[in-house]
Each structure stands twice: as structure tokens, then as C-alpha cells.
Design a protein around this motif. Structure first.
Motif, PDB file in Angstrom:
ATOM      1  N   ARG A 198      -1.639   6.597  15.207  1.00 43.25           N
ATOM      2  CA  ARG A 198       0.099   6.470  15.130  1.00 43.25           C
ATOM      3  C   ARG A 198       0.247   5.058  14.391  1.00 43.25           C
ATOM      4  NH1 ARG A 198      -2.858   2.956  18.605  1.00 43.25           N
ATOM      5  NH2 ARG A 198      -2.165   0.891  19.147  1.00 43.25           N
ATOM      6  N   PRO A 199       1.507   5.504  14.431  1.00 40.55           N
ATOM      7  CA  PRO A 199       1.474   4.273  12.720  1.00 40.55           C
ATOM      8  C   PRO A 199       1.978   2.846  13.327  1.00 40.55           C
ATOM      9  CG  PRO A 199       3.545   5.014  14.063  1.00 40.55           C
ATOM     10  CD  PRO A 199       2.283   6.299  14.470  1.00 40.55           C
ATOM     11  N   LEU A 200       1.737   1.960  12.619  1.00 40.82           N
ATOM     12  CA  LEU A 200       1.561   0.810  12.692  1.00 40.82           C
ATOM     13  C   LEU A 200       2.874  -0.021  11.644  1.00 40.82           C
ATOM     14  CD1 LEU A 200      -2.306  -0.344  12.245  1.00 40.82           C
ATOM     15  CD2 LEU A 200      -0.636  -0.097  14.833  1.00 40.82           C
ATOM     16  N   PRO A 201       3.936  -1.017  12.437  1.00 37.83           N
ATOM     17  CA  PRO A 201       4.009  -1.799  11.741  1.00 37.83           C
ATOM     18  C   PRO A 201       3.738  -2.691  10.134  1.00 37.83           C
ATOM     19  CG  PRO A 201       3.720  -3.334  13.398  1.00 37.83           C
ATOM     20  CD  PRO A 201       3.209  -1.704  13.774  1.00 37.83           C
ATOM     21  N   GLU A 202       5.195  -2.857   9.711  1.00 37.69           N
ATOM     22  CA  GLU A 202       4.532  -3.319   8.228  1.00 37.69           C
ATOM     23  C   GLU A 202       4.064  -4.554   8.386  1.00 37.69           C
ATOM     24  OE1 GLU A 202       3.707  -3.165   4.452  1.00 37.69           O
ATOM     25  OE2 GLU A 202       4.327  -1.662   5.265  1.00 37.69           O
ATOM     26  N   PRO A 203       4.254  -5.353   9.235  1.00 36.59           N
ATOM     27  CA  PRO A 203       2.822  -6.259   9.217  1.00 36.59           C
ATOM     28  C   PRO A 203       1.517  -7.110   9.770  1.00 36.59           C
ATOM     29  CG  PRO A 203       5.606  -6.934  10.030  1.00 36.59           C
ATOM     30  CD  PRO A 203       5.124  -5.521  10.382  1.00 36.59           C
ATOM     31  N   ARG A 204       1.795  -5.690   9.959  1.00 34.83           N
ATOM     32  CA  ARG A 204       0.483  -5.668  10.526  1.00 34.83           C
ATOM     33  C   ARG A 204      -0.321  -4.382   9.628  1.00 34.83           C
ATOM     34  NH1 ARG A 204      -4.277  -6.464  12.439  1.00 34.83           N
ATOM     35  NH2 ARG A 204      -5.515  -4.416  13.799  1.00 34.83           N
ATOM     36  N   ARG A 205       0.678  -3.995   8.977  1.00 32.85           N
ATOM     37  CA  ARG A 205      -0.383  -3.050   8.114  1.00 32.85           C
ATOM     38  C   ARG A 205      -0.760  -4.267   6.947  1.00 32.85           C
ATOM     39  NH1 ARG A 205       3.056   2.647   6.560  1.00 32.85           N
ATOM     40  NH2 ARG A 205       1.473   3.103   5.344  1.00 32.85           N
ATOM     41  N   ALA A 206       0.416  -5.306   6.706  1.00 33.27           N
ATOM     42  CA  ALA A 206      -0.640  -5.949   5.576  1.00 33.27           C
ATOM     43  C   ALA A 206      -1.403  -6.623   6.249  1.00 33.27           C
ATOM     44  CB  ALA A 206       1.171  -6.927   4.998  1.00 33.27           C
ATOM     45  N   ASP A 207      -1.252  -7.347   7.308  1.00 37.42           N
ATOM     46  CA  ASP A 207      -2.328  -7.207   7.567  1.00 37.42           C
ATOM     47  C   ASP A 207      -4.164  -7.130   7.171  1.00 37.42           C
ATOM     48  OD1 ASP A 207      -1.069  -9.701   8.505  1.00 37.42           O
ATOM     49  OD2 ASP A 207      -1.415  -8.871  10.667  1.00 37.42           O
ATOM     50  N   LEU A 208      -3.637  -5.975   7.666  1.00 38.28           N
ATOM     51  CA  LEU A 208      -4.979  -4.685   7.520  1.00 38.28           C
ATOM     52  C   LEU A 208      -5.741  -4.644   6.204  1.00 38.28           C
ATOM     53  CD1 LEU A 208      -3.953  -1.848  10.049  1.00 38.28           C
ATOM     54  CD2 LEU A 208      -6.252  -3.126   9.995  1.00 38.28           C
ATOM     55  N   ARG A 209      -4.707  -4.627   5.522  1.00 35.37           N
ATOM     56  CA  ARG A 209      -4.967  -4.520   3.901  1.00 35.37           C
ATOM     57  C   ARG A 209      -5.768  -5.681   3.371  1.00 35.37           C
ATOM     58  NH1 ARG A 209       1.041  -2.977   2.973  1.00 35.37           N
ATOM     59  NH2 ARG A 209       0.527  -0.897   3.484  1.00 35.37           N
ATOM     60  N   ARG A 210      -5.360  -6.980   4.119  1.00 34.57           N
ATOM     61  CA  ARG A 210      -5.919  -8.164   3.826  1.00 34.57           C
ATOM     62  C   ARG A 210      -7.523  -7.960   4.411  1.00 34.57           C
ATOM     63  NH1 ARG A 210      -0.747 -11.073   4.286  1.00 34.57           N
ATOM     64  NH2 ARG A 210      -1.167 -10.496   6.562  1.00 34.57           N
ATOM     65  N   HIS A 211      -7.828  -7.108   5.169  1.00 34.65           N
ATOM     66  CA  HIS A 211      -8.681  -7.356   6.478  1.00 34.65           C
ATOM     67  C   HIS A 211      -9.571  -6.241   5.640  1.00 34.65           C
ATOM     68  CE1 HIS A 211     -11.791  -6.483   9.690  1.00 34.65           C
ATOM     69  NE2 HIS A 211     -11.349  -4.755   9.489  1.00 34.65           N
ATOM     70  N   TRP A 212      -9.211  -5.497   4.996  1.00 32.49           N
ATOM     71  CA  TRP A 212      -9.866  -4.500   4.016  1.00 32.49           C
ATOM     72  C   TRP A 212     -10.511  -5.368   2.877  1.00 32.49           C
ATOM     73  CZ3 TRP A 212     -12.741  -1.111   6.086  1.00 32.49           C
ATOM     74  CH2 TRP A 212     -12.709  -0.032   6.823  1.00 32.49           C
ATOM     75  N   GLY A 213     -10.293  -6.438   2.484  1.00 33.93           N
ATOM     76  CA  GLY A 213     -10.206  -7.045   1.254  1.00 33.93           C
ATOM     77  C   GLY A 213      -9.750  -6.639  -0.316  1.00 33.93           C
ATOM     78  N   LEU A 214      -8.363  -5.862   0.650  1.00 38.40           N
ATOM     79  CA  LEU A 214      -7.508  -5.139  -0.820  1.00 38.40           C
ATOM     80  C   LEU A 214      -6.384  -6.394  -1.502  1.00 38.40           C
ATOM     81  CD1 LEU A 214      -6.659  -2.197   1.096  1.00 38.40           C
ATOM     82  CD2 LEU A 214      -8.472  -2.389  -0.397  1.00 38.40           C
ATOM     83  N   ASP A 215      -5.892  -5.932  -2.621  1.00 43.71           N
ATOM     84  CA  ASP A 215      -5.008  -7.049  -3.133  1.00 43.71           C
ATOM     85  C   ASP A 215      -3.862  -6.654  -2.256  1.00 43.71           C
ATOM     86  OD1 ASP A 215      -2.689  -8.203  -4.825  1.00 43.71           O
ATOM     87  OD2 ASP A 215      -3.773  -7.286  -6.357  1.00 43.71           O
ATOM     88  N   GLU A 216      -3.141  -7.498  -2.080  1.00 43.35           N
ATOM     89  CA  GLU A 216      -1.639  -7.350  -0.960  1.00 43.35           C
ATOM     90  C   GLU A 216      -1.035  -6.734  -1.650  1.00 43.35           C
ATOM     91  OE1 GLU A 216      -1.000 -10.367   1.693  1.00 43.35           O
ATOM     92  OE2 GLU A 216      -2.243 -11.424   1.288  1.00 43.35           O
ATOM     93  N   SER A 217      -0.759  -7.289  -3.041  1.00 41.44           N
ATOM     94  CA  SER A 217       0.069  -6.489  -3.622  1.00 41.44           C
ATOM     95  C   SER A 217       0.297  -4.592  -4.194  1.00 41.44           C
ATOM     96  CB  SER A 217       0.436  -7.353  -4.792  1.00 41.44           C
ATOM     97  OG  SER A 217      -0.375  -7.070  -5.959  1.00 41.44           O
ATOM     98  N   ALA A 218      -1.050  -4.200  -4.206  1.00 45.29           N
ATOM     99  CA  ALA A 218      -1.522  -3.548  -4.522  1.00 45.29           C
ATOM    100  C   ALA A 218      -1.238  -1.742  -3.596  1.00 45.29           C
ATOM    101  CB  ALA A 218      -3.405  -3.121  -4.625  1.00 45.29           C
ATOM    102  N   PHE A 219      -0.629  -0.786  -4.473  1.00 47.23           N
ATOM    103  CA  PHE A 219      -0.183   0.522  -4.407  1.00 47.23           C
ATOM    104  C   PHE A 219      -1.735   1.510  -3.826  1.00 47.23           C
ATOM    105  CE2 PHE A 219       1.153   4.571  -4.671  1.00 47.23           C
ATOM    106  CZ  PHE A 219       2.338   4.466  -3.810  1.00 47.23           C
TER     107      PHE A 219
END
Length: 405
Positions: free
Chosen positions: A200-221
Motif C-alpha cells: 500500500r502507499p505510504l506518506p512522503e515523510p515515511r518514504r524519506a525515512d525509509l530511504r535513510r533506512h536503506w542507506g540512500l542519499d536523501e536527495s537521490a532520484f
């Protein structure tokens, strides 16, 4: 109703068939049905190695290239022998309203056992077995073993009462294998489906948290290719698409590609990455537990399904594509096999010619530059899954197909 589900694979395992069985089981239970699953998991992994893989490996070691593709045939037949030993007692102990078999191999196991129950046997066809074995490199085209497997496939189709295929191409394939002069069981198409509560879809703040969780550059596409690294999944072309893309989007965000899966194509992919100096733009995640996939989809901006034909094998209705759509993440996929049956080009996703990295790059670039269009595709993709591909709808249709007639 009480269902028996049979599979020749270990459950769970990586791949679409395992997801199909899990989603179907969950849906049937939610609708009040009873389920029993019998699979290769009935015996331990160590027995798998000792009794199935070791004989084929020994044959290959003793005969070398002279063994040809017979080691694979030995593994296949030993698996069937062991499955027969666990399926037969199950049929004696319990009564079922329908038996669902998930591959040709176990359909033929069941056909050789005494028919102790009058319930219908329904085969779900996830792929064209023989061509898949050739594509894997386990069976050689034109060999005696390949001819045996074509006969095995035909026997399996003839042995059951009804057949479901996960796309229209596979239904045509079953008809072609059966031949015009062969008795034909009832065949219907039932596209793959997904648990829309789990994905299911998640809100953008949660998606940003997940990018940090996966060790991704927060600004990356972030581009995600959730595919096993095999020729038919076309992951090589997803990597090659980066050659035709700038390092950053028009907003200055670096473009990053995540590869979630392992497989025989990894060396070729690594060689391409090294040759094109893409090391900083591609990241291998390895095999990801299916329970983690909703969060990984949510961390991505676009999901790529770049499948290509391989030895006659093409993508069916990709479960990964449906999962991404259910998570409201836009999909760019190859217009091949059953994918156009679940992704409507320009409305619920974008379709590109298979094996065309430049076309794939153009589609990615379009979505990266147009946020409103990207979000519109994602929203309509989620709606389409809710309307046509939820696991509860599929479970209800499956139960009715089993009980009809």
C-alpha cells in the motif's frame, strides 16, 4: 471449501510463484476456506542436497560434458519421487473439495497416484516449463532431454480437470502444446494478484525515512529493479539505460539504481558497470526478504521491469509490477508477454520495447522531469490494482472456478 495446494518448489522461495501461492492462501483463508499446502519443504533442506542435488552433481562430475543435461533430468525425477511419498499419505488422511497444483511436475506426480478423491484438480500455469529450463541453461535445445520435457509438459496439461494461466500468451502456449487433436481441459486466464493491504502507499515523510533506512542519499532520484539477475528479466538493460541518462535530474538530484535480487547474470552486469564506470550509480542489494519489499518499493521513485524474451520464455503478469503499482509507485516496464495485460501504457504506467535501453532511459527521464505526470500514473496504477488485481478478488474467483461444474 477445503483446498490442497501442491508445489514442487520449497515454500516460501524467491520468485513470483511463491508470492502467488502466499497471496492466494491468504485470500482464501480470509474468505473462510481451509488450506493445506504440500511442497518440497516437506523434507529438510539437507535432504534436498543429499537425495536430489547430490546424485545429479555426482553424475556431472563423473561424466563431465558427456553428462549433457541428464543431471537436470535426474534432479527433476528424484524430486517427483519424493513428492509422491508425501502427497499420497496426505490424500489418504484428508478429504478435499479441490486440489490446486502449481506446476506441471506435481500435476504428473498426482496423476500417477491412485485417484482416491473425486474432487477437481486445477493446474495454474505460471510459465512454459520446458522453455524456462532451456533459458536457465539446464536443458539443451534439441536434446533428448528437451523432447522428454515437452512430452512431460503435455502429459501434465492433459492430466488435470481445469487450467488457469496467468496471462493470455500462456493460454495460447498450453493450447499449442496440447495440439488440436488432443482433449482439452477448460482453460481460463487469471492474472496475478497482490495483497493490497500489505502493499500500500505510504506518506512522503515515511518514504524519506525509509530511504535513510536503506542507506540512500536523501536527495537521490531512486530507480528500483526488483528482479532476479537472469537473462529473461533484462536487468542488464536497466543498467545500460543509465548510460543514456544524465547523472542528475533537472532538479539536480543524483540518479541511483538499486538492484534487488541475485542470479546467473550478475557477472555480465558487473562487467557492464565496470566498463561504463557506473559503480557510483548502481547498488546491489542482493536477495531481499519478501516481507521487506513494501518498504523497499516505498523508498523508490520509479520501479523498472525491463523483461526481455529469452529462449522462448517471456515475462508473464509480473508480480513485482503489481506490487509496485499497489504501493503507488510508477512502473516503467517492457511491452512483452503478459505485462501489457496489467499495465496500460500512459495511464497506469509506461511501456517500452523490450531490450531497448535508450527507450527505457527516455521513459525514466520523462517521469523524472514531470512530477505531476509521475504522481498521476502512480495514483491510477494503485486504483487499477484495487479494481482488478486484489488477492481477495482473485481468491473468490479461484474458489468459484474450482467449484463450477
Amino acid at each position: 471449501m477445503r483446498f490442497l495446494i501442491l508445489s514442487s518448489d520449497r515454500q516460501p522461495h524467491l520468485g513470483g510463484k511463491s508470492g502467488h501461492i502466499a497471496n492466494l492462501t491468504r485470500g482464501l483463508i480470509q474468505l473462510g476456506h481451509q488450506i493445506q499446502i504440500v511442497s518440497r519443504s516437506a523434507w529438510g533442506a539437507w535432504l534436498d542436497v543429499l537425495l536430489i542435488k547430490a546424485p545429479g552433481y555426482t553424475l556431472k562430475r563423473l561424466l563431465g560434458t558427456r553428462a549433457g543435461d541428464w543431471p537436470w533430468w535426474v534432479n527433476y525425477r528424484l524430486t517427483q519421487f519424493l513428492l509422491a511419498g508425501v502427497v499420497q499419505p496426505c490424500l489418504v488422511r484428508s478429504k478435499f473439495d479441490a486440489i490446486s497444483v502449481q506446476d506441471v511436475s506435481v500435476a504428473n506426480v498426482l496423476a500417477r497416484l491412485p485417484r482416491t478423491q473425486a474432487c477437481p484438480v486445477i493446474l495454474t500455469v505460471h510459465g512454459d516449463q520446458t522453455n524456462e529450463f532451456v533459458s536457465m541453461g539446464s536443458v539443451r535445445r534439441g536434446s533428448r532431454v528437451e523432447r522428454w520435457f515437452w512430452d512431460e509438459e503435455q502429459r501434465g496439461y492433459r492430466s488435470v480437470d481445469r487450467i488457469l494461466t496467468v496471462d493470455s500468451r500462456l493460454r495460447a502456449h498450453v493450447y499449442s502444446v496440447l495440439g488440436s487433436d488432443s482433449p482439452r481441459p477448460e482453460i481460463q486466464v487469471m492474472h496475478n494478484f497482490v495483497d493490497v493491504d500489505q502493499f500500500r502507499p505510504l506518506p512522503e515523510p515515511r518514504r524519506a525515512d525509509l530511504r535513510r533506512h536503506w542507506g540512500l542519499d536523501e536527495s537521490a532520484f531512486t530507480l528500483l529493479c526488483p528482479r532476479r539477475l537472469t537473462p529473461k528479466n533484462g536487468v542488464l538493460f536497466a543498467v545500460e539505460a543509465l548510460v543514456h541518462l544524465p547523472e542528475k535530474t533537472n532538479t539536480g538530484a543524483p540518479i541511483m539504481l538499486l538492484l534487488a535480487g541475485e542470479g546467473s547474470d550478475r557477472r555480465r552486469i558487473e562487467a557492464l558497470i565496470k566498463r561504463e564506470k557506473l559503480e557510483k550509480r548502481v547498488r546491489f542489494l542482493g536477495n531481499i526478504d519478501h516481507a521487506q519489499m513494501p518498504e523497499l518499493y516505498a523508498a523508490a521513485h520509479i520501479v523498472l521491469i525491463p523483461s526481455v524474451p529469452s529462449a522462448g520464455v517471456v515475462e508473464a503478469t509480473s508480480l513485482s509490477a503489481l506490487e509496485a503499482l499497489a504501493c503507488q509507485v510508477p512502473v516503467v516496464a517492457s511491452a512483452v508477454g503478459g505485462i501489457p495485460e496489467i499495465v496500460e501504457n500512459g495511464r497506469t504506467g509506461l511501456l517500452v520495447p523490450p531490450g531497448d535501453p535508450r527507450a527505457l532511459a527516455d521513459a525514466i527521464s520523462l517521469l523524472a522531469q514531470d512530477t505531476i505526470y509521475r504522481e498521476g500514473l502512480a495514483s491510477q496504477g494503485r486504483s487499477a490494482v484495487l479494481e482488478r488485481h486484489s488477492h481477495l478478488q482473485a481468491a473468490d474467483r479461484f474458489a468459484r472456478f474450482c467449484s463450477d461444474g
